[in-house]
Design a protein around this motif. Structure first.
Motif, PDB file in Angstrom:
ATOM      1  N   SER A  74      12.212   6.433  35.087  1.00  0.00           N
ATOM      2  CA  SER A  74      13.015   6.274  33.879  1.00  0.00           C
ATOM      3  C   SER A  74      13.799   4.966  33.818  1.00  0.00           C
ATOM      4  CB  SER A  74      13.941   7.468  33.690  1.00  0.00           C
ATOM      5  OG  SER A  74      14.814   7.590  34.771  1.00  0.00           O
ATOM      6  N   LYS A  75      14.272   4.423  34.932  1.00  0.00           N
ATOM      7  CA  LYS A  75      15.093   3.211  34.860  1.00  0.00           C
ATOM      8  C   LYS A  75      14.271   1.991  34.439  1.00  0.00           C
ATOM      9  CE  LYS A  75      19.003   1.190  37.068  1.00  0.00           C
ATOM     10  NZ  LYS A  75      19.997   1.371  38.095  1.00  0.00           N
ATOM     11  N   LEU A  76      13.168   1.728  35.115  1.00  0.00           N
ATOM     12  CA  LEU A  76      12.341   0.572  34.774  1.00  0.00           C
ATOM     13  C   LEU A  76      11.703   0.739  33.400  1.00  0.00           C
ATOM     14  CD1 LEU A  76      11.081  -2.137  35.409  1.00  0.00           C
ATOM     15  CD2 LEU A  76       9.298  -0.934  36.693  1.00  0.00           C
ATOM     16  N   ILE A  77      11.181   1.910  33.119  1.00  0.00           N
ATOM     17  CA  ILE A  77      10.552   2.133  31.821  1.00  0.00           C
ATOM     18  C   ILE A  77      11.585   2.056  30.702  1.00  0.00           C
ATOM     19  CG2 ILE A  77      10.613   4.656  31.778  1.00  0.00           C
ATOM     20  CD1 ILE A  77       7.542   2.747  30.745  1.00  0.00           C
ATOM     21  N   SER A  78      12.845   2.368  30.995  1.00  0.00           N
ATOM     22  CA  SER A  78      13.911   2.236  29.992  1.00  0.00           C
ATOM     23  C   SER A  78      14.101   0.777  29.590  1.00  0.00           C
ATOM     24  CB  SER A  78      15.237   2.777  30.522  1.00  0.00           C
ATOM     25  OG  SER A  78      15.168   4.139  30.731  1.00  0.00           O
ATOM     26  N   THR A 113       3.015  -8.879  25.477  1.00  0.00           N
ATOM     27  CA  THR A 113       3.159  -9.004  26.926  1.00  0.00           C
ATOM     28  C   THR A 113       3.858  -7.780  27.516  1.00  0.00           C
ATOM     29  OG1 THR A 113       3.230 -11.416  26.729  1.00  0.00           O
ATOM     30  CG2 THR A 113       4.075 -10.473  28.772  1.00  0.00           C
ATOM     31  N   VAL A 114       4.903  -7.330  26.867  1.00  0.00           N
ATOM     32  CA  VAL A 114       5.653  -6.158  27.347  1.00  0.00           C
ATOM     33  C   VAL A 114       4.770  -4.907  27.332  1.00  0.00           C
ATOM     34  CG1 VAL A 114       7.559  -4.579  26.786  1.00  0.00           C
ATOM     35  CG2 VAL A 114       7.938  -7.046  26.770  1.00  0.00           C
ATOM     36  N   VAL A 115       4.035  -4.703  26.256  1.00  0.00           N
ATOM     37  CA  VAL A 115       3.172  -3.521  26.162  1.00  0.00           C
ATOM     38  C   VAL A 115       2.034  -3.612  27.182  1.00  0.00           C
ATOM     39  CG1 VAL A 115       1.673  -2.156  24.650  1.00  0.00           C
ATOM     40  CG2 VAL A 115       3.810  -3.094  23.760  1.00  0.00           C
ATOM     41  N   CYS A 116       1.485  -4.803  27.374  1.00  0.00           N
ATOM     42  CA  CYS A 116       0.443  -4.981  28.393  1.00  0.00           C
ATOM     43  C   CYS A 116       1.016  -4.765  29.798  1.00  0.00           C
ATOM     44  CB  CYS A 116      -0.203  -6.363  28.279  1.00  0.00           C
ATOM     45  SG  CYS A 116      -1.319  -6.494  26.872  1.00  0.00           S
ATOM     46  N   TYR A 117       2.263  -5.150  30.007  1.00  0.00           N
ATOM     47  CA  TYR A 117       2.924  -4.888  31.287  1.00  0.00           C
ATOM     48  C   TYR A 117       2.920  -3.380  31.576  1.00  0.00           C
ATOM     49  CZ  TYR A 117       6.513  -4.441  34.863  1.00  0.00           C
ATOM     50  OH  TYR A 117       7.185  -4.121  36.017  1.00  0.00           O
ATOM     51  N   CYS A 118       3.264  -2.602  30.566  1.00  0.00           N
ATOM     52  CA  CYS A 118       3.236  -1.142  30.718  1.00  0.00           C
ATOM     53  C   CYS A 118       1.828  -0.668  31.057  1.00  0.00           C
ATOM     54  CB  CYS A 118       3.690  -0.452  29.436  1.00  0.00           C
ATOM     55  SG  CYS A 118       5.426  -0.603  29.068  1.00  0.00           S
ATOM     56  N   PHE A 119       0.857  -1.194  30.349  1.00  0.00           N
ATOM     57  CA  PHE A 119      -0.528  -0.779  30.540  1.00  0.00           C
ATOM     58  C   PHE A 119      -0.981  -1.004  31.982  1.00  0.00           C
ATOM     59  CE2 PHE A 119      -5.120  -1.462  30.475  1.00  0.00           C
ATOM     60  CZ  PHE A 119      -5.557  -0.333  29.804  1.00  0.00           C
ATOM     61  N   ASN A 121       1.024  -1.694  34.720  1.00  0.00           N
ATOM     62  CA  ASN A 121       1.942  -1.313  35.785  1.00  0.00           C
ATOM     63  C   ASN A 121       2.310   0.167  35.819  1.00  0.00           C
ATOM     64  OD1 ASN A 121       2.753  -3.840  37.323  1.00  0.00           O
ATOM     65  ND2 ASN A 121       2.824  -4.466  35.185  1.00  0.00           N
ATOM     66  N   PHE A 122       2.177   0.849  34.709  1.00  0.00           N
ATOM     67  CA  PHE A 122       2.426   2.284  34.665  1.00  0.00           C
ATOM     68  C   PHE A 122       1.081   2.943  34.367  1.00  0.00           C
ATOM     69  CE2 PHE A 122       6.451   0.434  32.862  1.00  0.00           C
ATOM     70  CZ  PHE A 122       7.178   0.540  34.027  1.00  0.00           C
ATOM     71  N   LYS A 123       0.300   3.107  35.390  1.00  0.00           N
ATOM     72  CA  LYS A 123      -1.108   3.496  35.245  1.00  0.00           C
ATOM     73  C   LYS A 123      -1.318   4.844  34.563  1.00  0.00           C
ATOM     74  CE  LYS A 123      -2.790  -0.017  37.630  1.00  0.00           C
ATOM     75  NZ  LYS A 123      -3.575  -1.060  37.130  1.00  0.00           N
ATOM     76  N   ASN A 124      -0.415   5.780  34.757  1.00  0.00           N
ATOM     77  CA  ASN A 124      -0.599   7.091  34.149  1.00  0.00           C
ATOM     78  C   ASN A 124      -0.504   7.020  32.637  1.00  0.00           C
ATOM     79  OD1 ASN A 124      -0.713   7.988  36.760  1.00  0.00           O
ATOM     80  ND2 ASN A 124       1.346   8.824  36.768  1.00  0.00           N
ATOM     81  N   TYR A 125      -1.443   7.632  31.987  1.00  0.00           N
ATOM     82  CA  TYR A 125      -1.437   7.785  30.523  1.00  0.00           C
ATOM     83  C   TYR A 125      -1.597   6.461  29.775  1.00  0.00           C
ATOM     84  CZ  TYR A 125       1.207  11.597  32.634  1.00  0.00           C
ATOM     85  OH  TYR A 125       1.637  12.590  33.473  1.00  0.00           O
ATOM     86  N   ASN A 126      -2.017   5.389  30.449  1.00  0.00           N
ATOM     87  CA  ASN A 126      -2.056   4.091  29.774  1.00  0.00           C
ATOM     88  C   ASN A 126      -3.079   4.032  28.643  1.00  0.00           C
ATOM     89  OD1 ASN A 126      -4.264   3.972  31.447  1.00  0.00           O
ATOM     90  ND2 ASN A 126      -3.716   2.026  32.387  1.00  0.00           N
ATOM     91  N   TYR A 127      -4.025   4.956  28.592  1.00  0.00           N
ATOM     92  CA  TYR A 127      -4.969   5.001  27.478  1.00  0.00           C
ATOM     93  C   TYR A 127      -4.235   5.177  26.142  1.00  0.00           C
ATOM     94  CZ  TYR A 127      -4.159  10.011  27.928  1.00  0.00           C
ATOM     95  OH  TYR A 127      -3.560  11.244  27.999  1.00  0.00           O
ATOM     96  N   LEU A 128      -3.034   5.760  26.177  1.00  0.00           N
ATOM     97  CA  LEU A 128      -2.249   5.946  24.955  1.00  0.00           C
ATOM     98  C   LEU A 128      -1.706   4.624  24.420  1.00  0.00           C
ATOM     99  CD1 LEU A 128      -0.376   9.179  26.022  1.00  0.00           C
ATOM    100  CD2 LEU A 128      -1.965   8.985  24.093  1.00  0.00           C
ATOM    101  N   LEU A 129      -1.738   3.584  25.233  1.00  0.00           N
ATOM    102  CA  LEU A 129      -1.269   2.264  24.797  1.00  0.00           C
ATOM    103  C   LEU A 129      -2.370   1.425  24.154  1.00  0.00           C
ATOM    104  CD1 LEU A 129       1.033   1.238  27.783  1.00  0.00           C
ATOM    105  CD2 LEU A 129       1.718   2.069  25.531  1.00  0.00           C
ATOM    106  N   LEU A 130      -3.610   1.824  24.294  1.00  0.00           N
ATOM    107  CA  LEU A 130      -4.711   1.018  23.761  1.00  0.00           C
ATOM    108  C   LEU A 130      -4.604   0.747  22.261  1.00  0.00           C
ATOM    109  CD1 LEU A 130      -7.734   2.282  25.878  1.00  0.00           C
ATOM    110  CD2 LEU A 130      -6.569   0.063  26.009  1.00  0.00           C
ATOM    111  N   PRO A 131      -4.277   1.738  21.422  1.00  0.00           N
ATOM    112  CA  PRO A 131      -4.135   1.419  19.993  1.00  0.00           C
ATOM    113  C   PRO A 131      -3.046   0.361  19.735  1.00  0.00           C
ATOM    114  CG  PRO A 131      -4.219   3.790  20.311  1.00  0.00           C
ATOM    115  CD  PRO A 131      -4.111   3.174  21.677  1.00  0.00           C
ATOM    116  N   TYR A 132      -1.947   0.449  20.480  1.00  0.00           N
ATOM    117  CA  TYR A 132      -0.840  -0.501  20.343  1.00  0.00           C
ATOM    118  C   TYR A 132      -1.301  -1.905  20.736  1.00  0.00           C
ATOM    119  CZ  TYR A 132       4.302  -1.306  20.272  1.00  0.00           C
ATOM    120  OH  TYR A 132       5.587  -1.709  19.974  1.00  0.00           O
ATOM    121  N   ILE A 133      -1.983  -2.013  21.861  1.00  0.00           N
ATOM    122  CA  ILE A 133      -2.440  -3.314  22.340  1.00  0.00           C
ATOM    123  C   ILE A 133      -3.457  -3.926  21.380  1.00  0.00           C
ATOM    124  CG2 ILE A 133      -3.744  -4.472  24.180  1.00  0.00           C
ATOM    125  CD1 ILE A 133      -2.369  -2.463  26.144  1.00  0.00           C
TER     126      ILE A 133
END
Length: 150
Positions: A74-78, A113-119, A121-133
Motif C-alpha cells: 500500500s505505501k509504494l502503490i499509494s 511512464t508511471v502506469v508502465c512502472y506499475c505494469f 513492477n507490480f506483476k500481479n494483475y498487471n493485465y488490467l493495466l493494458l487498456p490504460y497503457i
C-alpha cells in the motif's frame, strides 16, 4: 471483502478524477481552439474518449483494489497512484484550458511512464493495466501530432 472495499473506493476516486479533469478542461473538445487544430488522421470520434476512459477506470479501479489489499504494497502503490491521479487530472487543464501542448506532452509521457512502472513492477494483475497503457500510447501520439502539426 477487503478487495471489494478497495475497488469501490478507487472506483469513486478514479471517476471523481475524471469529473474533475472534465471540469478543468472547460469546453475542451468543443472549443474553437481545439476544433481548428490539425489533428491526427487516427483521432477517434469524441464518444470513443468517454467510452475508453470509462473502461480504463473500471479496470484501473479493480487493479488498485487488488494491489491495495495485498500486504506490504500500500505505501509504494499509494505514491504511484497519487502521481498517476495528479498527472491524469492535470493533463486536461494543461492541454485544453491552458493550451500548452508541449507541457501536456511532457505530462502525458510522465503518466505513461508511471502506469508502465506499475505494469513492470507490480506483476500481479498487471493485465488490467493494458487498456490504460494502450490508450495512453495512442493519446500521447495524438498530443505529439498536434504539437508537430500546429
Amino acid at each position: 471483502m477487503k478487495k471489494l472495499k478497495y475497488t469501490l473506493l478507487f472506483f469513486i476516486i478514479n471517476f471523481t478524477g475524471l469529473a474533475i479533469g472534465n471540469f478543468f478542461m472547460n469546453d475542451g473538445p468543443k472549443s474553437d481552439w481545439y476544433l481548428n487544430l490539425n489533428k491526427a488522421p487516427w483521432t477517434p470520434p469524441g464518444w470513443v474518449f468517454g467510452a475508453a476512459w470509462t473502461f480504463i477506470m473500471i479496470c484501473f479501479s479493480i487493479y488498485l483494489g487488488k494491489q491495495f489489499s495485498e500486504k506490504n504494497r500500500s505505501k509504494l502503490i499509494s505514491v504511484v497512484f497519487c502521481s498517476a491521479f495528479i498527472l491524469n487530472v492535470s493533463w486536461n487543464y494543461i492541454f485544453f484550458n491552458q493550451q500548452l501542448i508541449f507541457l501536456a506532452l511532457i505530462n502525458i509521457t510522465l503518466l505513461t511512464t508511471v502506469v508502465c512502472y506499475c505494469f513492470f513492477n507490480f506483476k500481479n494483475y498487471n493485465y488490467l493495466l493494458l487498456p490504460y497503457i494502450i490508450w495512453l500510447c495512442m493519446a500521447t501520439s495524438l498530443n505529439l501530432y498536434i504539437l508537430v502539426h500546429n
